[in-house]
Design a protein around this motif. Structure first.
Motif, PDB file in Angstrom:
ATOM      1  N   LEU A  97      30.780  90.728  84.065  1.00 34.83           N
ATOM      2  CA  LEU A  97      29.701  89.736  83.831  1.00 34.83           C
ATOM      3  C   LEU A  97      28.752  89.760  84.803  1.00 34.83           C
ATOM      4  CD1 LEU A  97      31.824  86.623  82.933  1.00 34.83           C
ATOM      5  CD2 LEU A  97      30.960  88.516  81.443  1.00 34.83           C
ATOM      6  N   ASP A  98      27.548  90.009  84.367  1.00 32.33           N
ATOM      7  CA  ASP A  98      26.257  90.264  85.160  1.00 32.33           C
ATOM      8  C   ASP A  98      25.878  88.899  85.737  1.00 32.33           C
ATOM      9  OD1 ASP A  98      24.137  91.371  86.694  1.00 32.33           O
ATOM     10  OD2 ASP A  98      22.915  91.298  84.716  1.00 32.33           O
ATOM     11  N   GLY A  99      24.711  88.954  86.706  1.00 27.29           N
ATOM     12  CA  GLY A  99      24.218  87.682  87.350  1.00 27.29           C
ATOM     13  C   GLY A  99      23.480  87.063  85.800  1.00 27.29           C
ATOM     14  N   GLY A 100      23.428  85.669  86.207  1.00 31.40           N
ATOM     15  CA  GLY A 100      22.453  84.954  85.269  1.00 31.40           C
ATOM     16  C   GLY A 100      23.263  84.152  84.588  1.00 31.40           C
ATOM     17  N   THR A 101      22.244  82.938  83.996  1.00 29.46           N
ATOM     18  CA  THR A 101      23.013  81.724  83.264  1.00 29.46           C
ATOM     19  C   THR A 101      23.556  82.001  81.963  1.00 29.46           C
ATOM     20  OG1 THR A 101      20.743  81.388  82.498  1.00 29.46           O
ATOM     21  CG2 THR A 101      21.377  80.408  84.503  1.00 29.46           C
ATOM     22  N   THR A 102      23.255  83.093  81.441  1.00 23.93           N
ATOM     23  CA  THR A 102      23.869  83.322  79.818  1.00 23.93           C
ATOM     24  C   THR A 102      25.322  84.059  80.030  1.00 23.93           C
ATOM     25  OG1 THR A 102      21.828  83.686  79.149  1.00 23.93           O
ATOM     26  CG2 THR A 102      23.534  84.171  77.639  1.00 23.93           C
ATOM     27  N   THR A 103      25.324  84.656  80.975  1.00 19.88           N
ATOM     28  CA  THR A 103      26.718  85.370  81.405  1.00 19.88           C
ATOM     29  C   THR A 103      27.588  84.185  81.976  1.00 19.88           C
ATOM     30  OG1 THR A 103      25.750  86.357  83.521  1.00 19.88           O
ATOM     31  CG2 THR A 103      25.931  87.727  81.709  1.00 19.88           C
ATOM     32  N   ARG A 144      22.175  86.974  96.907  1.00 18.71           N
ATOM     33  CA  ARG A 144      20.803  86.664  96.435  1.00 18.71           C
ATOM     34  C   ARG A 144      20.843  85.368  96.175  1.00 18.71           C
ATOM     35  NH1 ARG A 144      17.105  87.375  91.803  1.00 18.71           N
ATOM     36  NH2 ARG A 144      14.851  88.067  92.568  1.00 18.71           N
ATOM     37  N   PRO A 145      20.331  84.371  96.946  1.00 20.66           N
ATOM     38  CA  PRO A 145      20.479  83.029  96.517  1.00 20.66           C
ATOM     39  C   PRO A 145      19.461  82.498  95.378  1.00 20.66           C
ATOM     40  CG  PRO A 145      19.863  83.361  98.611  1.00 20.66           C
ATOM     41  CD  PRO A 145      19.624  84.533  98.231  1.00 20.66           C
ATOM     42  N   SER A 146      18.528  83.319  94.617  1.00 23.17           N
ATOM     43  CA  SER A 146      17.589  83.004  93.770  1.00 23.17           C
ATOM     44  C   SER A 146      18.320  82.824  92.493  1.00 23.17           C
ATOM     45  CB  SER A 146      16.089  83.489  93.686  1.00 23.17           C
ATOM     46  OG  SER A 146      16.357  84.961  93.662  1.00 23.17           O
ATOM     47  N   SER A 147      19.310  84.123  92.347  1.00 21.18           N
ATOM     48  CA  SER A 147      19.996  84.337  91.146  1.00 21.18           C
ATOM     49  C   SER A 147      21.685  83.899  91.505  1.00 21.18           C
ATOM     50  CB  SER A 147      19.916  85.720  90.789  1.00 21.18           C
ATOM     51  OG  SER A 147      20.511  86.780  91.789  1.00 21.18           O
ATOM     52  N   MET A 148      22.169  83.742  92.530  1.00 19.67           N
ATOM     53  CA  MET A 148      23.375  83.456  92.996  1.00 19.67           C
ATOM     54  C   MET A 148      24.373  84.516  92.627  1.00 19.67           C
ATOM     55  SD  MET A 148      23.686  80.864  94.806  1.00 19.67           S
ATOM     56  CE  MET A 148      25.517  80.203  94.460  1.00 19.67           C
ATOM     57  N   SER A 149      23.960  85.690  92.857  1.00 19.57           N
ATOM     58  CA  SER A 149      24.478  87.050  92.458  1.00 19.57           C
ATOM     59  C   SER A 149      24.410  87.667  93.883  1.00 19.57           C
ATOM     60  CB  SER A 149      23.735  87.699  91.497  1.00 19.57           C
ATOM     61  OG  SER A 149      22.419  88.135  91.684  1.00 19.57           O
ATOM     62  N   THR A 150      25.427  88.762  93.999  1.00 26.43           N
ATOM     63  CA  THR A 150      25.567  89.719  95.095  1.00 26.43           C
ATOM     64  C   THR A 150      25.072  91.195  94.448  1.00 26.43           C
ATOM     65  OG1 THR A 150      27.890  90.399  94.227  1.00 26.43           O
ATOM     66  CG2 THR A 150      27.698  88.338  96.040  1.00 26.43           C
ATOM     67  N   LEU A 151      24.605  91.883  95.625  1.00 23.21           N
ATOM     68  CA  LEU A 151      24.182  93.315  95.490  1.00 23.21           C
ATOM     69  C   LEU A 151      24.064  94.071  96.732  1.00 23.21           C
ATOM     70  CD1 LEU A 151      21.011  92.602  96.443  1.00 23.21           C
ATOM     71  CD2 LEU A 151      20.619  92.072  94.100  1.00 23.21           C
ATOM     72  N   GLY A 152      23.401  95.009  96.447  1.00 26.14           N
ATOM     73  CA  GLY A 152      23.528  95.886  97.837  1.00 26.14           C
ATOM     74  C   GLY A 152      24.458  97.304  97.763  1.00 26.14           C
ATOM     75  N   VAL A 164      35.377  99.398  83.508  1.00 26.27           N
ATOM     76  CA  VAL A 164      35.375  98.264  82.700  1.00 26.27           C
ATOM     77  C   VAL A 164      35.313  98.663  81.099  1.00 26.27           C
ATOM     78  CG1 VAL A 164      34.760  96.670  84.473  1.00 26.27           C
ATOM     79  CG2 VAL A 164      33.133  97.716  82.753  1.00 26.27           C
ATOM     80  N   ASP A 165      36.012  97.979  80.415  1.00 21.10           N
ATOM     81  CA  ASP A 165      36.013  97.981  78.893  1.00 21.10           C
ATOM     82  C   ASP A 165      34.738  97.594  78.442  1.00 21.10           C
ATOM     83  OD1 ASP A 165      38.780  99.140  78.436  1.00 21.10           O
ATOM     84  OD2 ASP A 165      39.182  96.937  79.303  1.00 21.10           O
ATOM     85  N   LYS A 166      34.118  96.508  78.699  1.00 23.06           N
ATOM     86  CA  LYS A 166      32.817  95.919  78.231  1.00 23.06           C
ATOM     87  C   LYS A 166      32.387  95.380  79.446  1.00 23.06           C
ATOM     88  CE  LYS A 166      35.223  95.351  73.842  1.00 23.06           C
ATOM     89  NZ  LYS A 166      36.484  94.422  73.320  1.00 23.06           N
ATOM     90  N   ALA A 167      30.741  95.467  79.411  1.00 25.03           N
ATOM     91  CA  ALA A 167      29.872  95.064  80.410  1.00 25.03           C
ATOM     92  C   ALA A 167      28.665  94.228  79.714  1.00 25.03           C
ATOM     93  CB  ALA A 167      29.116  96.069  81.253  1.00 25.03           C
ATOM     94  N   PHE A 168      28.482  92.841  80.282  1.00 22.71           N
ATOM     95  CA  PHE A 168      27.582  91.998  79.655  1.00 22.71           C
ATOM     96  C   PHE A 168      26.586  91.706  80.598  1.00 22.71           C
ATOM     97  CE2 PHE A 168      31.904  91.366  77.525  1.00 22.71           C
ATOM     98  CZ  PHE A 168      31.374  91.195  76.247  1.00 22.71           C
ATOM     99  N   PHE A 169      25.555  92.075  80.199  1.00 23.90           N
ATOM    100  CA  PHE A 169      24.312  92.014  81.073  1.00 23.90           C
ATOM    101  C   PHE A 169      23.293  90.796  80.892  1.00 23.90           C
ATOM    102  CE2 PHE A 169      25.667  96.298  81.428  1.00 23.90           C
ATOM    103  CZ  PHE A 169      25.621  96.494  82.711  1.00 23.90           C
ATOM    104  N   GLY A 170      22.635  90.276  81.665  1.00 29.32           N
ATOM    105  CA  GLY A 170      21.278  89.501  81.679  1.00 29.32           C
ATOM    106  C   GLY A 170      20.200  90.364  81.894  1.00 29.32           C
ATOM    107  N   ALA A 171      19.167  89.939  81.776  1.00 36.62           N
ATOM    108  CA  ALA A 171      17.708  90.442  82.200  1.00 36.62           C
ATOM    109  C   ALA A 171      16.648  89.390  82.234  1.00 36.62           C
ATOM    110  CB  ALA A 171      17.406  91.811  81.337  1.00 36.62           C
ATOM    111  N   ASP A 172      15.653  89.889  83.073  1.00 38.83           N
ATOM    112  CA  ASP A 172      14.550  89.337  83.129  1.00 38.83           C
ATOM    113  C   ASP A 172      13.644  89.547  81.609  1.00 38.83           C
ATOM    114  OD1 ASP A 172      14.965  87.631  85.179  1.00 38.83           O
ATOM    115  OD2 ASP A 172      13.763  89.111  86.591  1.00 38.83           O
ATOM    116  N   GLY A 173      13.862  90.591  81.281  1.00 36.30           N
ATOM    117  CA  GLY A 173      13.143  91.327  79.962  1.00 36.30           C
ATOM    118  C   GLY A 173      13.862  92.481  79.462  1.00 36.30           C
TER     119      GLY A 173
END
Length: 254
Positions: A97-103, A144-152, A164-173
């Motif tokens: 589950l990727d960062g974002g409110t839909t995920t 990353r506080p603005s999205s409450m996700s980790t990266l780097g 993973v079997d399935k990856a679910f992504f959000g996006a800005d566009g």
């Protein structure tokens, strides 16, 4: 054509919306190496911005909405998209589950599913699943506080050791010819790392994200994947994804 005139023509092409390397190669009849060299030169002069697989006009991005704004916007549509995504998850699956409110909305449907293993960089998912029987793995890294996700780099290293079997992504566009756009290169590259490790890829976005190039960093999607969005998405925009031949489009109603 002299180099200066060629690069001026390429600049005009990018400003006109011709943003990916392959299209520029075909349009100008030049090699990929030459196109990339010219794009680097234009970026060095601050006339364009380089993106994954191409370029964008300087100033083409929009201000990134706050986390609170994203939580409140399109809430019913996000819930419907999350329900549709949940239907694709089977017993025994390992899902990302990727960062974002839909995920994060999808995570709530997974609460208590002890047969499903959730891997995520989304700190919003932790609140939904940490106290349940769902197996949960948090990818470390820089917060990353603005999205409450980790990266780097640390997050990228961990992902290289997982599949993973399935990856679910959000996006800005999401744009049919270019992929997923994000506010930072780190976000875009982390998605690329996950895509390499996933058997199946799903993109969960509301209708306002379809065809939207609101940011300047891109994750290309050059494989089979599924787009799940709401029924308000313009038919013409969705047709561009269907015409690719490697995208399944699923629309949901609220």
């Amino acid at each position: 054509m002299k180099v200066a005139k060629r690069r001026e023509a390429m600049l005009n092409a990018v400003l006109g919306g011709m943003n990916d390397v392959s299209t520029l190669c075909e349009h100008f009849g030049m090699s990929e190496a030459t196109v990339r060299r010219d794009l680097r030169a234009l970026a060095g002069d601050r006339r364009i911005l380089r993106t994954y697989g191409g370029a964008a006009a300087v100033g083409a991005h929009e201000p990134e909405p706050s986390l609170d704004e994203r939580r409140e916007s399109w809430r019913e549509q996000k819930e419907a998209i999350a329900r549709a995504a949940f239907a694709h998850i089977e017993e025994g699956d390992t899902v990302f589950l990727d960062g974002g409110t839909t995920t994060a909305a999808l995570a709530r449907y997974l609460a208590g599913r002890s047969s499903v293993h959730v891997v995520t960089n989304n700190l919003l998912v932790i609140g939904a699943l940490a106290s349940t029987t769902t197996k949960l793995t948090l990818i470390g890294g820089d917060v990353r506080p603005s999205s409450m996700s980790t990266l780097g780099p640390l997050a990228q290293l961990v992902l290289s050791r997982l599949s993973v079997d399935k990856a679910f992504f959000g996006a800005d566009g999401v744009v049919a010819s270019r992929g997923l756009c994000e506010a930072t290169a780190e976000q875009a590259y982390l998605k690329e790392c996950v895509i390499r490790q996933a058997a199946n890829v799903f993109v969960l976005v509301t209708a306002d994200k379809i065809g939207r190039a609101s940011q300047q960093h891109w994750t290309p999607l050059e494989r089979d994947w599924t787009l799940i969005t709401d029924a308000a998405a313009p038919a013409q925009e969705l047709a561009a994804f269907t015409l690719r031949g490697d995208v399944k489009v699923q629309t949901v109603t609220v």
